[in-house]
Design an enzyme around this catalytic site. Sequence first.
Site, short mmCIF file in Angstrom:
data_model
loop_
_atom_site.label_atom_id
_atom_site.label_comp_id
_atom_site.label_asym_id
_atom_site.label_seq_id
_atom_site.Cartn_x
_atom_site.Cartn_y
_atom_site.Cartn_z
N SER A 145 5.33 56.91 60.81
CA SER A 145 6.78 56.70 60.84
C SER A 145 7.39 57.65 61.87
O SER A 145 6.74 58.61 62.31
CB SER A 145 7.32 57.02 59.44
OG SER A 145 8.72 57.21 59.47
N TYR A 158 8.98 60.91 51.39
CA TYR A 158 8.58 60.01 52.48
C TYR A 158 8.20 60.83 53.72
O TYR A 158 7.17 60.60 54.34
CB TYR A 158 9.74 59.05 52.78
CG TYR A 158 9.39 57.93 53.73
CD1 TYR A 158 8.69 56.81 53.29
CD2 TYR A 158 9.75 57.99 55.07
CE1 TYR A 158 8.37 55.77 54.16
CE2 TYR A 158 9.43 56.96 55.95
CZ TYR A 158 8.74 55.85 55.49
OH TYR A 158 8.43 54.83 56.35
P1 NAD Z 1 8.52 46.49 53.11
O1 NAD Z 1 9.11 47.15 51.93
O2 NAD Z 1 9.19 45.32 53.74
O3 NAD Z 1 7.00 46.08 52.81
C1 NAD Z 1 6.11 46.90 52.11
C2 NAD Z 1 4.95 46.07 51.62
O4 NAD Z 1 4.11 46.89 50.78
C3 NAD Z 1 5.41 44.90 50.78
O5 NAD Z 1 4.60 43.79 51.08
C4 NAD Z 1 5.18 45.39 49.36
O6 NAD Z 1 5.00 44.36 48.42
C5 NAD Z 1 3.92 46.24 49.55
N1 NAD Z 1 3.75 47.21 48.48
C6 NAD Z 1 4.69 48.08 48.02
N2 NAD Z 1 4.20 48.77 46.97
C7 NAD Z 1 2.94 48.32 46.77
C8 NAD Z 1 1.93 48.63 45.83
N3 NAD Z 1 2.12 49.55 44.86
N4 NAD Z 1 0.75 48.00 45.91
C9 NAD Z 1 0.53 47.06 46.86
N5 NAD Z 1 1.45 46.71 47.78
C10 NAD Z 1 2.65 47.34 47.73
O7 NAD Z 1 8.34 47.64 54.17
P2 NAD Z 1 7.99 47.63 55.72
O8 NAD Z 1 9.17 48.09 56.45
O9 NAD Z 1 7.30 46.40 56.13
O10 NAD Z 1 6.98 48.86 55.73
C11 NAD Z 1 5.59 48.76 55.90
C12 NAD Z 1 5.07 50.14 56.27
O11 NAD Z 1 5.70 50.58 57.46
C13 NAD Z 1 5.36 51.21 55.21
O12 NAD Z 1 4.26 52.11 55.16
C14 NAD Z 1 6.59 51.89 55.77
O13 NAD Z 1 6.71 53.20 55.30
C15 NAD Z 1 6.30 51.84 57.25
N6 NAD Z 1 7.45 52.00 58.12
C16 NAD Z 1 8.50 51.14 58.10
C17 NAD Z 1 9.57 51.34 58.97
C18 NAD Z 1 10.76 50.44 59.02
O14 NAD Z 1 11.71 50.74 59.74
N7 NAD Z 1 10.80 49.33 58.33
C19 NAD Z 1 9.55 52.40 59.87
C20 NAD Z 1 8.46 53.26 59.87
C21 NAD Z 1 7.42 53.04 58.99
#
Ligand code: NAD
Length: 253
Positions: A145, A158
């Site tokens: 991130s 986080y």
């Molecule tokens: P999101 O919330 O849209 O998706 C997260 C996914 O993880 C979902 O499919 C959810 O069902 C799954 N998940 C959550 N808890 C779970 C569990 N206990 N067991 C199995 N699956 C589980 O989030 P996103 O934005 O797509 O994020 C994906 C990754 O990218 C994460 O690690 C997040 O921290 C990281 N990230 C996101 C951003 C952003 O701006 N969206 C930025 C940096 C990093």
Amino acid sequence: MTPDLFNLKGKTAIVTGCSTGLGQGMCLGLAEAGANVVGVDYVDAPETSEMIASINGRFHGIKADLSSCEPIEAILDEAVKTFGRVDILVNNAGIIRREDSINFSEKDWDDVMNINIKTVFFFCQAAARRFLQQGQGGKIINIASMLSFQGGIRVPSYTASKSAVMGITRLLANEWAAHNINVNAIAPGYMATNNTAALRADKERSAEILGRIPAKRWGKPSDLAGPVIFLASDASAYVNGYTLAVDGGWLAR
Ligand code: NAD
């Protein structure tokens, strides 16, 4: 351009958190490059399955809760049973909790650390053991991130977990590079997914964030397809322990 360098035909990729957002975008990208995709989520992933079917890709969904390490071995067993081997692991599933640090609860600390770093480390370990048994190396891509590089605000667990993701990505690369296992990370910038819904709904924070992104837009799940294919393919054979920012220039400011 040597397309074969990026070809994932015959490879099997496990992607956690596959039902939506960035995980879904990476599943689709890997399938487009020819990989068999094993998607893991604690909810069903019908949309991802349909998207991959529509490009004649191969997808196998596994329902598992990654808030503990318990399901990891069974996921690897099922992936091998379905597609014969495992070559690529994308540790994407992750959660975030927002609260002032002065009020932050132990539960919000533990819930985030369990999935975002504990499960990530032990999934890396279990996958690397399979790669060693198979004898042909492997690729691990952890999702970091901006808060692997910066402090953030109101998201202490986080920030702790994502800073740790960048740290263990380096450590594991140091230990496993000689075994032909590449461990790298992708640090997405501000992407339009459920994870940032609260931020985007906050007009002031949203405008502040957008104003600082040189690309002048929030990222999309499809923006991660190219980077994940690169890190999953032969094209990145000599890339080890690096965290690639995919952030529209955010960190360059
Ligand atoms: P999101 O919330 O849209 O998706 C997260 C996914 O993880 C979902 O499919 C959810 O069902 C799954 N998940 C959550 N808890 C779970 C569990 N206990 N067991 C199995 N699956 C589980 O989030 P996103 O934005 O797509 O994020 C994906 C990754 O990218 C994460 O690690 C997040 O921290 C990281 N990230 C996101 C951003 C952003 O701006 N969206 C930025 C940096 C990093």
